[in-house]
Design a protein around this motif. Structure first.
Motif, PDB file in Angstrom:
ATOM      1  N   PRO A 171      44.871  40.105  44.002  1.00 32.31           N
ATOM      2  CA  PRO A 171      44.403  41.425  43.539  1.00 32.31           C
ATOM      3  C   PRO A 171      44.831  41.741  42.107  1.00 32.31           C
ATOM      4  CG  PRO A 171      45.196  41.574  45.799  1.00 32.31           C
ATOM      5  CD  PRO A 171      45.530  40.192  45.323  1.00 32.31           C
ATOM      6  N   ASP A 172      46.082  41.393  41.742  1.00 29.84           N
ATOM      7  CA  ASP A 172      46.544  41.666  40.374  1.00 29.84           C
ATOM      8  C   ASP A 172      45.765  40.842  39.354  1.00 29.84           C
ATOM      9  OD1 ASP A 172      48.393  43.488  41.255  1.00 29.84           O
ATOM     10  OD2 ASP A 172      50.107  42.121  41.159  1.00 29.84           O
ATOM     11  N   MET A 173      45.520  39.570  39.683  1.00 30.35           N
ATOM     12  CA  MET A 173      44.761  38.714  38.780  1.00 30.35           C
ATOM     13  C   MET A 173      43.328  39.212  38.652  1.00 30.35           C
ATOM     14  SD  MET A 173      44.079  34.604  39.046  1.00 30.35           S
ATOM     15  CE  MET A 173      43.293  33.695  37.707  1.00 30.35           C
ATOM     16  N   LEU A 174      42.770  39.663  39.765  1.00 36.71           N
ATOM     17  CA  LEU A 174      41.399  40.164  39.743  1.00 36.71           C
ATOM     18  C   LEU A 174      41.294  41.396  38.847  1.00 36.71           C
ATOM     19  CD1 LEU A 174      38.554  39.819  40.879  1.00 36.71           C
ATOM     20  CD2 LEU A 174      39.219  41.263  42.805  1.00 36.71           C
ATOM     21  N   GLU A 175      42.235  42.307  38.963  1.00 39.36           N
ATOM     22  CA  GLU A 175      42.210  43.506  38.129  1.00 39.36           C
ATOM     23  C   GLU A 175      42.323  43.144  36.647  1.00 39.36           C
ATOM     24  OE1 GLU A 175      44.891  47.512  37.787  1.00 39.36           O
ATOM     25  OE2 GLU A 175      44.274  46.888  39.817  1.00 39.36           O
ATOM     26  N   GLU A 176      43.159  42.147  36.351  1.00 42.04           N
ATOM     27  CA  GLU A 176      43.309  41.700  34.960  1.00 42.04           C
ATOM     28  C   GLU A 176      42.015  41.074  34.445  1.00 42.04           C
ATOM     29  OE1 GLU A 176      46.022  38.623  32.259  1.00 42.04           O
ATOM     30  OE2 GLU A 176      46.499  38.931  34.380  1.00 42.04           O
ATOM     31  N   LEU A 177      41.359  40.273  35.292  1.00 41.52           N
ATOM     32  CA  LEU A 177      40.097  39.644  34.897  1.00 41.52           C
ATOM     33  C   LEU A 177      39.017  40.691  34.658  1.00 41.52           C
ATOM     34  CD1 LEU A 177      40.005  36.585  37.331  1.00 41.52           C
ATOM     35  CD2 LEU A 177      40.314  36.494  34.852  1.00 41.52           C
TER      36      LEU A 177
ATOM     37  N   VAL B  22      32.858  55.424  34.017  1.00 40.75           N
ATOM     38  CA  VAL B  22      32.814  54.374  35.032  1.00 40.75           C
ATOM     39  C   VAL B  22      34.150  54.394  35.759  1.00 40.75           C
ATOM     40  CG1 VAL B  22      32.549  51.911  35.510  1.00 40.75           C
ATOM     41  CG2 VAL B  22      31.286  52.948  33.597  1.00 40.75           C
ATOM     42  N   LEU B  23      34.098  54.521  37.083  1.00 40.50           N
ATOM     43  CA  LEU B  23      35.310  54.469  37.905  1.00 40.50           C
ATOM     44  C   LEU B  23      35.246  53.208  38.770  1.00 40.50           C
ATOM     45  CD1 LEU B  23      35.725  58.174  39.139  1.00 40.50           C
ATOM     46  CD2 LEU B  23      36.898  57.025  37.275  1.00 40.50           C
ATOM     47  N   PHE B  24      36.069  52.220  38.420  1.00 39.32           N
ATOM     48  CA  PHE B  24      36.047  50.946  39.153  1.00 39.32           C
ATOM     49  C   PHE B  24      37.251  50.925  40.099  1.00 39.32           C
ATOM     50  CE2 PHE B  24      34.247  46.494  38.546  1.00 39.32           C
ATOM     51  CZ  PHE B  24      34.651  46.082  39.809  1.00 39.32           C
ATOM     52  N   ASP B  25      37.005  51.378  41.310  1.00 40.40           N
ATOM     53  CA  ASP B  25      38.040  51.419  42.337  1.00 40.40           C
ATOM     54  C   ASP B  25      38.102  50.043  43.004  1.00 40.40           C
ATOM     55  OD1 ASP B  25      39.641  51.853  44.590  1.00 40.40           O
ATOM     56  OD2 ASP B  25      38.931  53.911  44.834  1.00 40.40           O
ATOM     57  N   THR B  26      39.178  49.297  42.730  1.00 43.36           N
ATOM     58  CA  THR B  26      39.261  47.924  43.236  1.00 43.36           C
ATOM     59  C   THR B  26      39.440  47.870  44.749  1.00 43.36           C
ATOM     60  OG1 THR B  26      41.623  47.922  42.655  1.00 43.36           O
ATOM     61  CG2 THR B  26      40.084  46.950  41.061  1.00 43.36           C
ATOM     62  N   ASP B  27      39.763  48.993  45.384  1.00 49.05           N
ATOM     63  CA  ASP B  27      39.822  49.001  46.851  1.00 49.05           C
ATOM     64  C   ASP B  27      38.461  48.666  47.463  1.00 49.05           C
ATOM     65  OD1 ASP B  27      42.494  49.631  46.886  1.00 49.05           O
ATOM     66  OD2 ASP B  27      42.210  51.768  47.327  1.00 49.05           O
ATOM     67  N   PHE B  28      37.380  49.009  46.766  1.00 48.36           N
ATOM     68  CA  PHE B  28      36.048  48.709  47.291  1.00 48.36           C
ATOM     69  C   PHE B  28      35.814  47.199  47.416  1.00 48.36           C
ATOM     70  CE2 PHE B  28      34.663  52.946  45.348  1.00 48.36           C
ATOM     71  CZ  PHE B  28      34.560  53.588  46.575  1.00 48.36           C
ATOM     72  N   LEU B  29      36.524  46.405  46.614  1.00 50.28           N
ATOM     73  CA  LEU B  29      36.288  44.959  46.598  1.00 50.28           C
ATOM     74  C   LEU B  29      36.860  44.262  47.824  1.00 50.28           C
ATOM     75  CD1 LEU B  29      37.037  44.129  42.841  1.00 50.28           C
ATOM     76  CD2 LEU B  29      34.882  44.865  43.896  1.00 50.28           C
ATOM     77  N   GLU B  30      37.725  44.957  48.572  1.00 55.12           N
ATOM     78  CA  GLU B  30      38.374  44.316  49.716  1.00 55.12           C
ATOM     79  C   GLU B  30      37.390  43.926  50.805  1.00 55.12           C
ATOM     80  OE1 GLU B  30      41.408  46.970  51.022  1.00 55.12           O
ATOM     81  OE2 GLU B  30      42.655  46.687  49.219  1.00 55.12           O
ATOM     82  N   THR B  31      36.233  44.564  50.844  1.00 57.68           N
ATOM     83  CA  THR B  31      35.247  44.274  51.893  1.00 57.68           C
ATOM     84  C   THR B  31      34.168  43.290  51.436  1.00 57.68           C
ATOM     85  OG1 THR B  31      33.940  46.206  51.224  1.00 57.68           O
ATOM     86  CG2 THR B  31      35.566  46.530  52.971  1.00 57.68           C
TER      87      THR B  31
ATOM     88  N   THR C 226      31.156  46.339  43.671  1.00 54.91           N
ATOM     89  CA  THR C 226      31.183  44.874  43.702  1.00 54.91           C
ATOM     90  C   THR C 226      31.810  44.355  42.413  1.00 54.91           C
ATOM     91  OG1 THR C 226      29.032  44.547  42.627  1.00 54.91           O
ATOM     92  CG2 THR C 226      29.031  44.839  45.028  1.00 54.91           C
ATOM     93  N   LEU C 227      32.294  43.125  42.451  1.00 56.25           N
ATOM     94  CA  LEU C 227      32.840  42.514  41.239  1.00 56.25           C
ATOM     95  C   LEU C 227      31.741  42.295  40.216  1.00 56.25           C
ATOM     96  CD1 LEU C 227      35.106  41.238  39.625  1.00 56.25           C
ATOM     97  CD2 LEU C 227      34.768  39.122  40.931  1.00 56.25           C
ATOM     98  N   LEU C 228      30.550  41.892  40.672  1.00 63.52           N
ATOM     99  CA  LEU C 228      29.434  41.656  39.757  1.00 63.52           C
ATOM    100  C   LEU C 228      29.133  42.892  38.920  1.00 63.52           C
ATOM    101  CD1 LEU C 228      27.202  39.599  38.930  1.00 63.52           C
ATOM    102  CD2 LEU C 228      25.765  40.652  40.672  1.00 63.52           C
ATOM    103  N   ALA C 229      29.295  44.055  39.513  1.00 65.11           N
ATOM    104  CA  ALA C 229      28.951  45.297  38.822  1.00 65.11           C
ATOM    105  C   ALA C 229      29.943  45.661  37.728  1.00 65.11           C
ATOM    106  CB  ALA C 229      28.828  46.441  39.827  1.00 65.11           C
TER     107      ALA C 229
END
Length: 363
Positions: free
Chosen positions: A212-218, A163-172, A131-134
């Motif tokens: 998605p790019d902005m989210l990864e930067e944030l 910590v492995l933050f796979d942003t693909d998980f955020l799509e759901t 999750t993004l919160l995490a």
């Protein structure tokens, strides 16, 4: 892929951020010198439903593994869940060379991390936030379960191995969960990065507008801010308390409403709205609080407290919070955007100010 190194007094570890990076788990294990005898995957029913097959396929290439699945939601951060995970680990014969893998949001990360900190006096664990919160809770080594008297009251400071933050998980993620996670990003901006804050205010009017790019930067900016603070103050003896901006009232709201009524991020956003008002009221500083809180409201965050929540009950919860000290309630305020300070209040004074803010918000 973006990478950040978190350095603390007790341990240093990498945080990797990017699409598809969970598949690199075997490489990360090798890079960090881990060769686990067994991996215990701790996850929840929702993550299992959405991502279970993907996670298991990677684990099959990493090491022997077993799985404990908790119920989704804040209720999983309980004594009962903690006991059940420990019992399962014993049943599966985990040893000191075993590894716990926390795949989920902040609840799973906190629960699994606390189990890792205490199983056989401590075994390694890795955070896999979904999750993004995490992005906030997975970094820094705070692990805990809740007590009926307060949130995160039983826990330990225990750093992960990676910590492995796979942003693909955020799509759901549902929109309310994306908004919840964004609240902690906004907190990081308020306490440390004025440019980041006003970029959000000027360019984003709803969570759906974040690419998605902005989210990864944030995510990278938020984690970098937290990593810098944690590296200087691992166990919250000083500046790490600044990360609690909005949390004193936020945690009280979660407790009074019943855990799960508010998302954590929504409760913190309401707490930040109060903290911004309180900063201007107490420190006589102009922060543009009305503009910021109006933006909170447009983003869908709650910025007022329901009338049926008694201020006295909220103060009771705030007094029992970990951030209370020596009979005072310590609030994190801002003397300017990016300039947090700790300010003590006596209960009667803070209750009066809380009532004043609530009255203003209902006009």
């Amino acid at each position: 892929m973006r990478s950040i190194q978190v350095r603390t007094a007790s341990h240093s570890y990498p945080v990797h951020i990017g699409a598809g990076i969970f598949a690199k788990l075997p490489d990360v294990l090798a890079e960090t010198g881990l060769s686990p005898s067994k991996i215990l995957l701790v996850t929840d029913t929702e993550v299992e439903r959405l991502h279970g097959e993907k996670i298991k396929a990677v684990l099959d290439t990493a090491a022997p593994w077993c799985q404990y699945t908790a119920e989704s939601g804040e209720q999983a951060k309980s004594f009962e869940s903690f006991f059940n995970v420990q019992s399962y680990a014993l049943k599966e014969k985990l040893d000191r060379k075993s590894l716990i893998l926390a795949a989920g949001g902040g609840v799973v990360g906190d629960l699994a991390g606390f189990c890792a900190a205490t199983y056989m006096r401590g075994i390694p664990f890795i955070q896999i936030p979904t999750t993004l919160l995490a992005h906030d809770s997975a970094v820094g080594g705070k692990t805990a379960i809740n007590h009926p008297e307060g949130k995160n009251m039983i826990g330990a400071f225990y750093q992960p191995e990676a910590v492995l933050f796979d942003t693909d998980f955020l799509e759901t993620l549902p929109q309310k969960e994306l908004r919840s996670g964004l609240s902690e990003v906004i907190k990081h901006a308020l306490i440390k990065d004025e440019e980041m804050l006003y970029s959000l205010l000027d360019n984003v009017s709803s969570p759906e507008e974040i690419s998605p790019d902005m989210l990864e930067e944030l995510i990278e900016k938020g984690i970098s801010i937290k990593a810098a603070i944690v590296s200087e103050d691992e166990k919250e003896q000083g500046i790490r308390s600044f990360l609690n901006f909005g949390h004193t009232l936020g945690h009280a709201l979660e407790k009074i409403a019943g855990y799960g009524f508010y998302t954590h991020g929504d409760a913190v956003a309401c707490g930040m709205a109060f903290a911004l008002w309180l900063s201007e009221r107490t420190l006589a500083k102009q922060l543009g609080a009305k503009k910021i809180v109006s933006w909170f409201k447009r983003m869908g965050y709650p910025v007022t407290i329901p009338e049926n929540f008694a201020s006295g009950d909220l103060l009771d919860a705030m007094e029992k919070d970990k951030k209370a000290e020596s009979g005072s309630i310590h609030m994190i305020l801002l003397s300017g955007i990016g300039s947090p300070v700790k300010h003590p209040f006596k209960r009667r004074e803070l209750e009066k100010l809380l009532n004043e803010w609530r009255l203003e918000g209902q006009l």
